[in-house]
Design an enzyme around this catalytic site. Structure first.
Site, mmCIF file in Angstrom:
data_model
loop_
_atom_site.group_PDB
_atom_site.id
_atom_site.type_symbol
_atom_site.label_atom_id
_atom_site.label_comp_id
_atom_site.label_asym_id
_atom_site.label_seq_id
_atom_site.Cartn_x
_atom_site.Cartn_y
_atom_site.Cartn_z
ATOM 1 N N THR A 126 0.824 -1.212 0.000
ATOM 2 C CA THR A 126 0.000 0.000 0.000
ATOM 3 C C THR A 126 0.860 1.266 0.000
ATOM 4 O OG1 THR A 126 -1.425 1.300 1.479
ATOM 5 C CG2 THR A 126 -0.134 -0.387 2.516
ATOM 6 N N ASP A 127 0.280 2.356 -0.514
ATOM 7 C CA ASP A 127 0.975 3.648 -0.465
ATOM 8 C C ASP A 127 1.164 4.135 0.970
ATOM 9 O OD1 ASP A 127 -1.696 4.280 0.079
ATOM 10 O OD2 ASP A 127 -1.848 5.876 -1.419
ATOM 11 N N GLU A 128 0.383 3.539 1.903
ATOM 12 C CA GLU A 128 0.430 4.024 3.287
ATOM 13 C C GLU A 128 1.777 3.756 3.951
ATOM 14 O OE1 GLU A 128 -3.158 3.501 5.561
ATOM 15 O OE2 GLU A 128 -4.352 3.296 3.743
ATOM 16 N N TYR A 154 -1.463 -0.340 11.179
ATOM 17 C CA TYR A 154 -1.702 -1.026 9.895
ATOM 18 C C TYR A 154 -0.551 -0.781 8.929
ATOM 19 C CZ TYR A 154 -3.301 -1.425 5.046
ATOM 20 O OH TYR A 154 -3.375 -1.713 3.695
ATOM 21 N N LYS A 158 2.341 -3.321 7.322
ATOM 22 C CA LYS A 158 2.546 -3.528 5.877
ATOM 23 C C LYS A 158 3.984 -3.178 5.491
ATOM 24 C CE LYS A 158 -0.159 -4.534 3.162
ATOM 25 N NZ LYS A 158 -0.610 -5.875 2.689
HETATM 26 P P1 NAD Z 1 -10.021 -6.905 2.862
HETATM 27 O O1 NAD Z 1 -9.942 -6.624 4.318
HETATM 28 O O2 NAD Z 1 -11.258 -6.593 2.112
HETATM 29 O O3 NAD Z 1 -9.728 -8.472 2.616
HETATM 30 C C1 NAD Z 1 -8.728 -9.170 3.280
HETATM 31 C C2 NAD Z 1 -8.947 -10.663 3.056
HETATM 32 O O4 NAD Z 1 -7.875 -11.358 3.707
HETATM 33 C C3 NAD Z 1 -10.248 -11.204 3.648
HETATM 34 O O5 NAD Z 1 -10.859 -12.103 2.752
HETATM 35 C C4 NAD Z 1 -9.793 -11.930 4.910
HETATM 36 O O6 NAD Z 1 -10.651 -13.022 5.255
HETATM 37 C C5 NAD Z 1 -8.421 -12.415 4.484
HETATM 38 N N1 NAD Z 1 -7.534 -12.651 5.633
HETATM 39 C C6 NAD Z 1 -7.296 -11.826 6.683
HETATM 40 N N2 NAD Z 1 -6.435 -12.401 7.538
HETATM 41 C C7 NAD Z 1 -6.104 -13.606 7.001
HETATM 42 C C8 NAD Z 1 -5.241 -14.654 7.406
HETATM 43 N N3 NAD Z 1 -4.545 -14.579 8.551
HETATM 44 N N4 NAD Z 1 -5.120 -15.741 6.605
HETATM 45 C C9 NAD Z 1 -5.824 -15.827 5.448
HETATM 46 N N5 NAD Z 1 -6.675 -14.876 5.030
HETATM 47 C C10 NAD Z 1 -6.810 -13.764 5.794
HETATM 48 O O7 NAD Z 1 -8.757 -6.184 2.238
HETATM 49 P P2 NAD Z 1 -8.576 -5.508 0.785
HETATM 50 O O8 NAD Z 1 -9.046 -4.112 0.838
HETATM 51 O O9 NAD Z 1 -9.110 -6.430 -0.241
HETATM 52 O O10 NAD Z 1 -6.991 -5.469 0.703
HETATM 53 C C11 NAD Z 1 -6.256 -6.533 0.116
HETATM 54 C C12 NAD Z 1 -4.777 -6.199 0.146
HETATM 55 O O11 NAD Z 1 -4.537 -4.994 -0.565
HETATM 56 C C13 NAD Z 1 -4.241 -5.971 1.566
HETATM 57 O O12 NAD Z 1 -2.960 -6.555 1.635
HETATM 58 C C14 NAD Z 1 -4.147 -4.465 1.688
HETATM 59 O O13 NAD Z 1 -3.121 -4.085 2.573
HETATM 60 C C15 NAD Z 1 -3.830 -4.074 0.256
HETATM 61 N N6 NAD Z 1 -4.273 -2.731 -0.169
HETATM 62 C C16 NAD Z 1 -5.552 -2.328 0.049
HETATM 63 C C17 NAD Z 1 -5.960 -1.080 -0.410
HETATM 64 C C18 NAD Z 1 -7.393 -0.605 -0.228
HETATM 65 O O14 NAD Z 1 -7.690 0.539 -0.556
HETATM 66 N N7 NAD Z 1 -8.303 -1.437 0.219
HETATM 67 C C19 NAD Z 1 -5.055 -0.238 -1.071
HETATM 68 C C20 NAD Z 1 -3.733 -0.687 -1.268
HETATM 69 C C21 NAD Z 1 -3.370 -1.946 -0.817
HETATM 70 P P1 TYD Z 2 -10.435 4.484 4.830
HETATM 71 O O1 TYD Z 2 -11.465 4.046 3.840
HETATM 72 O O2 TYD Z 2 -10.488 3.904 6.206
HETATM 73 O O3 TYD Z 2 -9.006 4.246 4.140
HETATM 74 P P2 TYD Z 2 -7.523 4.711 4.640
HETATM 75 O O4 TYD Z 2 -7.601 5.156 6.028
HETATM 76 O O5 TYD Z 2 -6.757 3.436 4.496
HETATM 77 O O6 TYD Z 2 -7.109 5.780 3.678
HETATM 78 O O7 TYD Z 2 -10.516 6.057 4.982
HETATM 79 C C1 TYD Z 2 -10.326 6.919 3.883
HETATM 80 C C2 TYD Z 2 -10.325 8.336 4.402
HETATM 81 O O8 TYD Z 2 -11.636 8.632 4.902
HETATM 82 C C3 TYD Z 2 -9.377 8.543 5.567
HETATM 83 O O9 TYD Z 2 -8.809 9.850 5.454
HETATM 84 C C4 TYD Z 2 -10.252 8.480 6.798
HETATM 85 C C5 TYD Z 2 -11.586 9.016 6.281
HETATM 86 N N1 TYD Z 2 -12.809 8.458 6.923
HETATM 87 C C6 TYD Z 2 -13.772 9.329 7.434
HETATM 88 O O10 TYD Z 2 -13.642 10.561 7.357
HETATM 89 N N2 TYD Z 2 -14.895 8.783 7.991
HETATM 90 C C7 TYD Z 2 -15.078 7.431 8.112
HETATM 91 O O11 TYD Z 2 -16.116 6.987 8.671
HETATM 92 C C8 TYD Z 2 -14.060 6.568 7.570
HETATM 93 C C9 TYD Z 2 -14.223 5.068 7.662
HETATM 94 C C10 TYD Z 2 -12.946 7.130 6.982
#
Ligand code: NAD
Ligand code: TYD
Length: 339
Positions: A126-128, A154, A158
């Site tokens: 992630t960019d985070e 988090y 990562k």
């Molecule tokens: P999500 O929370 O929707 O899904 C995570 C999945 O992983 C779920 O199906 C969960 O059951 C499974 N999981 C969790 N712990 C586990 C374990 N110990 N063993 C096996 N399975 C497990 O997450 P997402 O948003 O789909 O993110 C997927 C990946 O992409 C993550 O690695 C996250 O860090 C990365 N990512 C997410 C975003 C975003 O905006 N959502 C952006 C950049 C990177």
């Molecule tokens: P989020 O979807 O949790 O992603 P991330 O924190 O990984 O970027 O949140 C996106 C942005 O929205 C973040 O700046 C936090 C803000 N946010 C709110 O303002 N209200 C909310 O209820 C949530 C869940 C997030």
């Protein structure tokens, strides 16, 4: 023909990845391993469950014995690790499970890769991990050379996993790649994340909780564009390399919420400013020049074109949403709201 292990495929991004890739590459075999935490849902996998080149395995990436046995049986060519605890607010409440899954789980998978051999291990990051950028410097972007500077448990977990992947590459010669993507949105996103949460709340006529002043900026990418980038990196990226993924779609949180309200024909009066997230990152913004130049990746959606099908999907899939909102999620939301 190749065999892929996709971990975390019952979640948001991994689920969308499998929907596309199992059909795009019918000659390849796809195994999804997922622990089915609160964020994982078998209903997400329903569209591909019966396809002959797809198989689901219910397991935890930290379960060394189970993971090693699976590798021994299946002889994977590629491993793509989406599995993670992914919600910043939860990591502030309970960091331990983030270290367990995101760090130890990554180590377990890579140890299995070392023992049984693979063509490539890909870490979805992630960019985070780069921390944040100031709001008054729109000229600044994260590049692959930006130092790691994580803010939340988090993002720290990562970042730790990313460092471990690079160490396994350097020390053990593990063939691996890392992608770091900006915030995703699209179908099947768990409704604790900003966009699906606000769509649900707006629909129900509930207040929309915006943290702090709502000026924080995220760089939004449609999930399908992220997954196309991962597909390119896994097949054509260079070993040991990091690739940033982002589409230059920066929006303040307030802009995002207002866009959703406008699309739904709802009043902005529902916006409620609430207590800020501790350590809240101000701005994320990716420079995706490397993946564009090296692998020819380009996003196909802008925020304006991606948000419409995302809202529509959320409105059309109330059953999926009510199912994932049951059980553990209800408890978390109640506990969180009481804080
Ligand atoms: P999500 O929370 O929707 O899904 C995570 C999945 O992983 C779920 O199906 C969960 O059951 C499974 N999981 C969790 N712990 C586990 C374990 N110990 N063993 C096996 N399975 C497990 O997450 P997402 O948003 O789909 O993110 C997927 C990946 O992409 C993550 O690695 C996250 O860090 C990365 N990512 C997410 C975003 C975003 O905006 N959502 C952006 C950049 C990177
Ligand atoms: P989020 O979807 O949790 O992603 P991330 O924190 O990984 O970027 O949140 C996106 C942005 O929205 C973040 O700046 C936090 C803000 N946010 C709110 O303002 N209200 C909310 O209820 C949530 C869940 C997030």
């Amino acid at each position: 023909m190749a065999k892929f292990l996709v971990t975390g495929g019952a979640g948001f991004i991994g689920g969308n990845f499998l929907h596309t890739m199992v059909r795009r590459y019918p000659e390849d075999e796809w195994v999804c391993l997922d622990a089915l935490t609160y964020a994982g849902n078998m209903e997400t996998l329903e569209p591909i469950m019966d396809l002959p080149n797809f198989k689901f395995v219910h397991a935890n990436i930290c379960d060394r014995e189970r993971v090693f046995k699976l590798f021994e049986e299946e002889h994977f060519d590629y491993v793509i690790n989406f599995a993670a605890e992914s919600h910043v607010d939860r990591s502030i409440e309970n960091p331990g499970i983030f270290l367990q899954t995101n760090v130890i789980g990554t180590q377990t998978l890579m140890d299995a890769c070392r023992k049984y051999g693979i063509k490539r291990y890909h870490q979805v990051s992630t960019d985070e991990v780069y921390g944040d950028l100031p709001l008054d410097r729109p000229d600044l972007f994260f590049t692959e050379e930006t130092p790691i500077h994580a803010s939340s448990p988090y993002s720290a977990s990562k970042a730790a996993a990313d460092l471990l992947v690079l160490a396994y590459h350097r020390t053990f010669g593990l063939p691996c790649t890392i992608s770091r993507c900006s915030n995703n949105y699209g179908p099947y996103q768990f409704p604790e994340k900003l966009i699906p949460l606000m769509i649900q709340k707006a629909q129900r006529g509930e207040p929309l909780p915006v943290y702090g002043t709502g000026e924080n900026v995220r760089d939004w990418l449609y999930v399908g564009d992220h997954n196309n980038a991962i597909d390119l990196i896994v097949r054509r990226g260079r070993d040991g390399e990091i690739y940033n993924i982002g589409g230059h779609n920066e929006r303040t949180n307030l802009d995002v919420v207002k866009t959703i309200l406008r699309a739904l024909g709802k009043s902005e009066d529902a916006i409620t400013f609430v207590k800020d997230r501790p350590g809240h990152d101000r701005r994320y913004a990716m420079d995706p020049t490397k993946i564009e130049k090296e692998l020819g990746w380009r996003p196909t959606y802008t925020f304006e074109t991606g948000i419409i099908p995302t809202i529509k999907w959320n409105l059309d899939n109330s059953q999926w949403i009510s199912h994932v909102e049951s059980g553990e999620y209800q408890l978390w939301m109640r506990r969180y709201a009481e804080k």
